[in-house]
Design an enzyme around this catalytic site. Sequence first.
Site, PDB file in Angstrom:
ATOM      1  N   CYS A  72      -6.144   1.427  -9.178  1.00 31.52           N
ATOM      2  CA  CYS A  72      -5.133   1.339  -7.745  1.00 31.52           C
ATOM      3  C   CYS A  72      -6.051   0.775  -6.852  1.00 31.52           C
ATOM      4  O   CYS A  72      -6.732   1.907  -6.165  1.00 31.52           O
ATOM      5  CB  CYS A  72      -3.956   2.692  -7.849  1.00 31.52           C
ATOM      6  SG  CYS A  72      -3.611   2.751  -6.315  1.00 31.52           S
ATOM      7  N   ALA A  99       0.813  -1.599  -0.170  1.00 32.90           N
ATOM      8  CA  ALA A  99      -0.020  -0.325  -0.254  1.00 32.90           C
ATOM      9  C   ALA A  99       0.663   0.971   0.041  1.00 32.90           C
ATOM     10  O   ALA A  99       0.662   1.808   0.978  1.00 32.90           O
ATOM     11  CB  ALA A  99      -0.883  -0.105   1.351  1.00 32.90           C
TER      12      ALA A  99
END
Lengths: 308, 254
Positions: free
Chosen positions: A134, A70
């Site tokens: 994303c 992340a």
Amino acid sequence: MVNMGTNLGGLAMRSPVATASGTFGYGHEYRDIVDYSKLGAVTAKGVRMEAWPGNAMMRHAEVPGGLVNAIGLQGMGVKHFLERDMFMYSMVKDAPPVIVNVWGGTEDEYAQVAETISAAGKPQIGAIEMNVSCPNVKAGGHTFGQDPKVLFSVVSKVRAATKLPLIVKLAPNVPAIAPYVQACEDAGADALSLINTIPAMVIDIEKRVPVLGNRTGGLSGRCVHPAAVKVVYDAHRVTKLPILAMGGIYEAKDAIEFMLAGASAVAIGTATFSAPDTAAKVYDGIVEYCERHGFGSVGELTGALCES
Amino acid sequence: MKYNEQAKVLENREFASGYRYLTVEAPKQAAEMQPGQFVHIRVPTLEQSALRRPFSVFDAADGKVTVLYKSVGRGTTALSKVQVGETVEIQGPLGRGFPAKCDGVALLVGGGFGVAPLHFLAKRLPKSILFVGGRTKDDLLALDRFEALGVETKVATNDGSAGYKGFVVGPLDETINELRAKGEKFELFTCGPDGLLKAVTERALALKVPGWISVDRHMICGMGACFACIQKTVRGNSRCCIEGPVFKAEELVW
């Protein structure tokens, strides 16, 4: 001699092997230890108009057979990329074209960054890859890639803003890929990148907290490969757009699976972190496979499944 | 120049409970390695997709690179089982290290296996004093190696089992006060847990002396490519693997 050249929607590639966005910096970071001569393209990490800080630490967690990340698209903005990173890239030996991964907080920003890159006229930049998938950034990530109508709209805007080959990178976590592929095709995209990471989460059971600062992340690495092959296969059945396939390539066998499923080219991602020579080894393995099976050109592998 | 080499394991020896020296033959990296830089090692017995593990360099000389590590997790436990004569893939020299010179006395402040880069540094800076802290005397590592270099060592333990009872900043502050009373110049160099790094950063800033802080973060690529190993600095989120691991005290934002 196997002809290893391929064409990805207008991007001429001397090799079907590229690197995947987010795993190869801005293309130049690995210059001391990677042999670029066997790469057909490198994909730069996501670029937007302005600098972006990315997510809080921790930004990754190792899991069996893969990696959850992340990072959150940290970057210095398009000006810094075009001036500093492209200058650094000019010092890379045997450098292939750069595919610039782009993203934005709004549809207009997507178009603006694509236009800025096109207008810079850098000869090393070969294509633009739109990140609409994303899992780690709400504003500029998956919100644009989870609705075919929104996807059509943003891809159309970017299409109007650039003459560079336009690749759209799609998310794997949709019920069916076909409507998204169709939206990209209708909007004038030249190629597709499949797949982005798969949304994922890791929990520290002793502290009872999510491991990642962003709480959730995206899964990549060896374990996602069969899932990615299926998405590439599904997409290839419904489109003639060339596909750049990625997701868990560690060996030539993984890349060849993608090509037989319908990919025209492949990108190495997470494997580079542990083995920076993966791309070169995959290239050599594809040559060996083509020779052994009597393929004179790597392009013959695309969609060459023997199905009844 | 960075290299990725297959390196023969020359030593993988436990020297204290759970702590080991790993020495490999890596001539190119050994020749260019600077104190404070690190290497990224692929553990051969882990699965193909496992990430590399970063290690500060304890010593680099005569074609050999030595790291000091503790068997704690999956990677280091697997690494501890690698036999002499086998090979490991090692990437280095990585990151920005310590400066190779010091104006005055070099005060080296280590916690746990944070002493590793300070040992390599002490070889380059002859006027060094090592301050090392731990919970108990078993956490004080490699003191014999510092003594062999002729480095004065001052230790602190939380339980008082060796040296000063309390934190390592205790003896550090005593020495700083002595040096200041004598008007002697000094610089601060540190590696260890974040709490220690913050304490040394504060002292460097308050005393207006150069402070060189080595930050330890989990890493993915080690090459500046992935942006996973972040430390907040005055420039924003900086990558420890390429903009660090050694930062100037005034760069850091804690």
